[in-house]
Design a protein around this motif. Sequence first.
Motif, PDB file in Angstrom:
ATOM      1  N   LYS A 221       6.082   7.510   4.763  1.00 46.61           N
ATOM      2  CA  LYS A 221       5.079   8.067   4.118  1.00 46.61           C
ATOM      3  C   LYS A 221       4.619   9.454   4.720  1.00 46.61           C
ATOM      4  O   LYS A 221       4.996   9.643   5.777  1.00 46.61           O
ATOM      5  CB  LYS A 221       3.722   6.955   4.749  1.00 46.61           C
ATOM      6  N   PRO A 222       3.842  10.432   4.276  1.00 50.99           N
ATOM      7  CA  PRO A 222       3.089  10.096   2.820  1.00 50.99           C
ATOM      8  C   PRO A 222       4.053  10.238   1.764  1.00 50.99           C
ATOM      9  O   PRO A 222       3.476  10.499   0.541  1.00 50.99           O
ATOM     10  CB  PRO A 222       2.115  11.099   2.893  1.00 50.99           C
TER      11      PRO A 222
ATOM     12  N   LEU B  45      -3.870  -4.083  11.563  1.00 49.25           N
ATOM     13  CA  LEU B  45      -4.892  -3.812  12.472  1.00 49.25           C
ATOM     14  C   LEU B  45      -6.238  -4.664  12.416  1.00 49.25           C
ATOM     15  O   LEU B  45      -6.592  -5.159  13.239  1.00 49.25           O
ATOM     16  CB  LEU B  45      -5.044  -2.345  12.689  1.00 49.25           C
TER      17      LEU B  45
ATOM     18  N   LEU C 221      -8.455   6.273  11.070  1.00 48.39           N
ATOM     19  CA  LEU C 221      -7.502   5.985  10.433  1.00 48.39           C
ATOM     20  C   LEU C 221      -7.545   5.799   8.770  1.00 48.39           C
ATOM     21  O   LEU C 221      -6.610   6.191   8.046  1.00 48.39           O
ATOM     22  CB  LEU C 221      -7.046   4.506  10.808  1.00 48.39           C
TER      23      LEU C 221
ATOM     24  N   ILE D 247      -2.615   1.525  -0.962  1.00 53.31           N
ATOM     25  CA  ILE D 247      -2.270   2.758  -1.089  1.00 53.31           C
ATOM     26  C   ILE D 247      -1.175   3.120   0.075  1.00 53.31           C
ATOM     27  O   ILE D 247      -0.960   4.352  -0.076  1.00 53.31           O
ATOM     28  CB  ILE D 247      -3.459   3.874  -1.008  1.00 53.31           C
ATOM     29  N   GLY D 248      -0.721   1.981   0.788  1.00 55.57           N
ATOM     30  CA  GLY D 248       0.454   2.276   1.695  1.00 55.57           C
ATOM     31  C   GLY D 248       0.309   2.491   2.824  1.00 55.57           C
ATOM     32  O   GLY D 248       1.082   2.715   3.842  1.00 55.57           O
ATOM     33  N   LEU D 249      -1.000   2.450   3.354  1.00 53.68           N
ATOM     34  CA  LEU D 249      -1.459   2.701   4.701  1.00 53.68           C
ATOM     35  C   LEU D 249      -1.362   1.366   5.395  1.00 53.68           C
ATOM     36  O   LEU D 249      -2.402   0.698   5.697  1.00 53.68           O
ATOM     37  CB  LEU D 249      -2.782   3.034   4.780  1.00 53.68           C
TER      38      LEU D 249
ATOM     39  N   LEU E 247       3.003  -0.008  16.950  1.00 50.93           N
ATOM     40  CA  LEU E 247       1.562   0.916  16.722  1.00 50.93           C
ATOM     41  C   LEU E 247       0.708   0.101  16.090  1.00 50.93           C
ATOM     42  O   LEU E 247      -0.568   0.390  15.906  1.00 50.93           O
ATOM     43  CB  LEU E 247       2.243   1.895  15.967  1.00 50.93           C
ATOM     44  N   GLN E 248       1.228  -1.045  15.162  1.00 51.38           N
ATOM     45  CA  GLN E 248       0.154  -1.974  14.530  1.00 51.38           C
ATOM     46  C   GLN E 248      -0.312  -3.338  15.329  1.00 51.38           C
ATOM     47  O   GLN E 248      -0.509  -4.266  14.560  1.00 51.38           O
ATOM     48  CB  GLN E 248       0.866  -2.358  13.166  1.00 51.38           C
ATOM     49  N   ARG E 249      -0.189  -3.393  16.663  1.00 53.15           N
ATOM     50  CA  ARG E 249      -0.770  -4.453  17.166  1.00 53.15           C
ATOM     51  C   ARG E 249       0.258  -5.529  17.057  1.00 53.15           C
ATOM     52  O   ARG E 249      -0.362  -6.724  16.984  1.00 53.15           O
ATOM     53  CB  ARG E 249      -2.035  -4.488  17.048  1.00 53.15           C
ATOM     54  N   ARG E 250       1.506  -5.499  16.556  1.00 49.43           N
ATOM     55  CA  ARG E 250       2.340  -6.432  16.229  1.00 49.43           C
ATOM     56  C   ARG E 250       3.405  -6.629  17.428  1.00 49.43           C
ATOM     57  O   ARG E 250       3.525  -5.769  17.978  1.00 49.43           O
ATOM     58  CB  ARG E 250       2.833  -6.720  14.886  1.00 49.43           C
TER      59      ARG E 250
ATOM     60  N   THR F 242       3.373   5.769  10.096  1.00 48.50           N
ATOM     61  CA  THR F 242       2.371   4.713  10.453  1.00 48.50           C
ATOM     62  C   THR F 242       1.084   4.851  10.196  1.00 48.50           C
ATOM     63  O   THR F 242       0.308   4.283   9.844  1.00 48.50           O
ATOM     64  CB  THR F 242       2.595   4.191  11.957  1.00 48.50           C
ATOM     65  N   VAL F 243       0.588   6.291  10.254  1.00 48.43           N
ATOM     66  CA  VAL F 243      -0.796   6.676  10.142  1.00 48.43           C
ATOM     67  C   VAL F 243      -1.018   7.479   8.985  1.00 48.43           C
ATOM     68  O   VAL F 243      -2.425   7.588   8.582  1.00 48.43           O
ATOM     69  CB  VAL F 243      -1.237   7.559  11.311  1.00 48.43           C
ATOM     70  N   PHE F 244      -0.175   7.349   7.893  1.00 48.84           N
ATOM     71  CA  PHE F 244      -0.548   8.135   6.845  1.00 48.84           C
ATOM     72  C   PHE F 244      -0.428   6.953   5.465  1.00 48.84           C
ATOM     73  O   PHE F 244       0.293   6.145   5.480  1.00 48.84           O
ATOM     74  CB  PHE F 244       0.319   9.151   6.402  1.00 48.84           C
ATOM     75  N   ALA F 245      -1.212   7.259   4.363  1.00 49.37           N
ATOM     76  CA  ALA F 245      -1.124   6.515   3.377  1.00 49.37           C
ATOM     77  C   ALA F 245      -0.111   7.386   2.314  1.00 49.37           C
ATOM     78  O   ALA F 245       0.377   8.319   3.031  1.00 49.37           O
ATOM     79  CB  ALA F 245      -2.453   6.486   2.574  1.00 49.37           C
ATOM     80  N   ARG F 246      -0.072   6.672   1.283  1.00 53.66           N
ATOM     81  CA  ARG F 246       0.978   7.582   0.362  1.00 53.66           C
ATOM     82  C   ARG F 246       0.283   8.198  -0.784  1.00 53.66           C
ATOM     83  O   ARG F 246      -0.816   7.941  -1.301  1.00 53.66           O
ATOM     84  CB  ARG F 246       1.780   6.201  -0.492  1.00 53.66           C
TER      85      ARG F 246
ATOM     86  N   VAL G 194      -5.039  11.901   3.463  1.00 53.49           N
ATOM     87  CA  VAL G 194      -4.287  11.306   2.233  1.00 53.49           C
ATOM     88  C   VAL G 194      -4.967  10.201   1.294  1.00 53.49           C
ATOM     89  O   VAL G 194      -4.945  10.072   0.184  1.00 53.49           O
ATOM     90  CB  VAL G 194      -3.010  10.670   2.624  1.00 53.49           C
TER      91      VAL G 194
ATOM     92  N   ASN H 149      -9.249   9.762   6.709  1.00 50.45           N
ATOM     93  CA  ASN H 149      -7.539  10.382   6.671  1.00 50.45           C
ATOM     94  C   ASN H 149      -7.421  11.108   5.313  1.00 50.45           C
ATOM     95  O   ASN H 149      -7.884  10.517   4.308  1.00 50.45           O
ATOM     96  CB  ASN H 149      -6.814   9.051   6.391  1.00 50.45           C
TER      97      ASN H 149
ATOM     98  N   SER I 120      -0.549   0.035   8.136  1.00 49.84           N
ATOM     99  CA  SER I 120      -1.205  -0.052   9.362  1.00 49.84           C
ATOM    100  C   SER I 120      -2.643  -0.602   9.499  1.00 49.84           C
ATOM    101  O   SER I 120      -3.027  -1.451  10.195  1.00 49.84           O
ATOM    102  CB  SER I 120      -1.085   1.290  10.147  1.00 49.84           C
TER     103      SER I 120
END
Lengths: 392, 205, 302
Positions: free
Chosen positions: C193-194, A148, A207, A140-142, C34-37, C265-269, A213, A211, A144
């Motif tokens: 996003k979103p 992680l 997260l 769904i696009g998350l 932000l994604q630990r990469r 980075t912290v949201f879904a779609r 969304v 969330n 991160s």
Amino acid sequence: MNREIYLPDGYTTIRKIGERDGYEVYDLFFGPNHPGMHGNFGYVLDMMGTEIVRVRPNAGMLHRGFEKAMERKKWVQNLALIPRVCVVDPDPNEVAYCQAVEELLGVEAPERARYLRTITLERSRLTAFLMGMGGVGGAIGLYSATYLMMADRDRLLDMFEALTGARVYHIFNVPGGVRRDAPEGWFDGVLKVLDELESNIPDWDKLVFENPVVWARLEGLAPITEEEARRGGLVGPNLRATGAKFDVRRDAPYAAYGELDVEMHNAGDGKADALTRAVQVRLEYEATIRLIRQAIAKAKKLPSGPVRADVGPLHKLRVPKGDAYSKVESSKGEFGYYIVSNGGYTPYRVSVRGPSMPAGIHLAKTQLPGVKIDDVAAWMATLAICSPDIDR
Amino acid sequence: MTRDRLIELAKQFFPEDEVIPRKKPGELEIRTTRDRVVGVLTWLQNEAGFDHLMYISGVDWLEDGEIELVYHVYSYDHKLYCMVKIRVDRDYPWAHTIHKLWAHAQPYEQEIHEFFGVYFPGNPDLSHLILPPEWSEAPPLRKDFDPLEYSMKLYEPEWFKSTDTFASIANRLRGEEAERIIRSVLNESARLHGDAPEKDGEGEA
Amino acid sequence: MSSKMILDLFGMTFFYIVVGLTFMGLGRKITARLQRRVGPPWYQSFLDVFKCFSKTSISHNYIMDLGLIMALAGLIATAYFMPVAKGWTPAGSSSIVVILYLMTIGYLGMAMGVSASGNPNATIGISRALALMFGYEIPFAMIILAMISVLGSSSLSDIAMSQAGGIQNWNIIRFPLGFLAAEIAFQAMIGEKPYDHMIAPAEIASGPMVELGGKFLGIAFLLHAVQLFVETGLMVNLFLGGASTWYEFVGKQFVVYFTSMVINTVFARYRIEQGIKHLWVWAGSFAAIQLVLTRYFDIFSR
């Protein structure tokens, strides 16, 4: 052949309205080459606009003929093939196969081996859950969440490497037990990794599972009732999410599960939608960490002893005539191996029951029509459909 | 319901069929025929509480000229596992479909049709799920289908045939023959690396 | 048209692309951290574009070629109307109506190009982009209406210059609700996003990009780069007080982009219908309240 049987209610009406308005039903290939698809599997979707009207599973791109190949290879050689039946969660395959062989041979794995198997299985479950929860995010696009959690999974793989020498396909179990004992300090290493994973859980909750969304996307998507799940062949977390209290680890204990207290969690009650299924995995993730701690606490107290029962030289292993079905609770549910031997150096037949087939083939045909293209990947991710065990 | 009670009931309902307890506790086996299997499964599902159809396995018994279908069913409530076995003729294999009992039996039957050539009249979709639609060989999981021969026929690389070493090793590399070859390869590598050749009867191959 | 002006236009085009591509690279780096990469180096987008343009590419028909070039041309033309420093624009004027009008050419050209490729994923993607446009253009237009009604001018330079003299004059302070609405709409505008419905890899296999390869993908990268410049520039000029030098401008743009990437980075779609609804309900209502307060109660104007 009457293929029209899978058409959903109201399909004809939709189609008529569509045709009157000049819409066309077109084919859309969802996979094998699609970012939302895990593995080389695919659905051919008959679409009208952005709505699915019919689904044709398009399997076979990943079919490696394992069942046939196993008939041509020796009992112990097959151990290199079977983890590949399910890529993300390989250990249940090994254990199920070895247990079936042990049943035919009439031997039992020593206690130490059973505990090591339990710990390996549960850690394998953790890696699969991390990938599953991340996969829900990815669908769904998350993204991160995917990245992680993959980093967390890597910590677990390091511990696998310390024990077995391999990161993904461990080939750690052999008929009669496990390959080797845990090295010095390995249990403490696992406990340290578990501490780290546990400390990350609040972050993952914020997260993914809290969330807004994610809730908006998953709530109400593809609901399944308990009765449907029981009769429809759904197993594991998908079944338990509907409120059914069944777990192979409790109902038919194998390895060391009989001596451990396996927790039962149900996210839903009588019905489960995609969100409930996602939360179910999250609940079981935490429970699995506690279960590993429990198993390690008991395993540490065990006297040192053999980790493999004597079955003679493995490359000359001959299994007595007969058949056996052995099942193991994997991260996606029950994994079963039905093995037939005619007393030779090779199996006569190995039949693999993967957990994904009822959902991936049958449920897809009945549930996806009427769903929009937006939700196909999320639907697959929450049902934890693992295509390698459909195409094995 | 305990296993003994179930066996008793099953014997009462299906006197012609063999009902055998298996070695492991909580497992039993019913050997029946094609004509009675739907009845047995219906009874198991509706009367005996066997909710869960795990899988349908096919086994090809080449010497007997029969294909065996094994229905694995499980009861969540009684924690019992039952294996229902039938055998069908290998040359004209067909069996009744059970997708009306368990809807997800449909892909299982489709798969068995694909890999063993067993027909299930009444199954709505017996098209090829995994094999290519134009597959014209024998069903691949039958014992008389040889994947090696098929690959040779399909690809026919010239070097594959000209240097017979590869093909002949591959042909012999199964069963007891394999052991001799593996042994000779190991000895050869031991000679090259200066190690002592491996003794018989040691751990893994 | 004088030769200086032509040089200006070429130079500025180059500037837009460099800034946009740098932002894209930095955005990838921010997301990665932000994604630990570790993430790719900041100049990765440049390498991508060079590589894409060095490849042979498959074109389905000439509409596809034309559509993408039209999109790029439309967006570059929009950028010429964007005041960079002290209200200076390469085009000489900066009417906000023209900017909003020309910006759609980017999407329309893209729509034309990728629909010609015939892939349903691309068509769904572009139809989502056009549908989403309804979602964010309405709140955005309301905010701009509010500003125009206070200022009496529709020139973006005038709006930017009117905020000179310190943070207390910036529109982010004077139109707080409007800024909130614009920030939500902006997220949809640059397709993060979103609201990244247009490219939704797991759903429609990256939408319009699905049939683009080689040079077409290179053009799509440039398109996104210029789009980033225009849209972040719009936010800077509308709310963050414009800029007196070009590096101040780029710095402010980067702040806007950084915020957007963190939210990304912290949201879904959302689903597309949820996305449009969310935009109308939240961005729309904030903007409407702002408009009413500004127009009839005269609260936030000076």
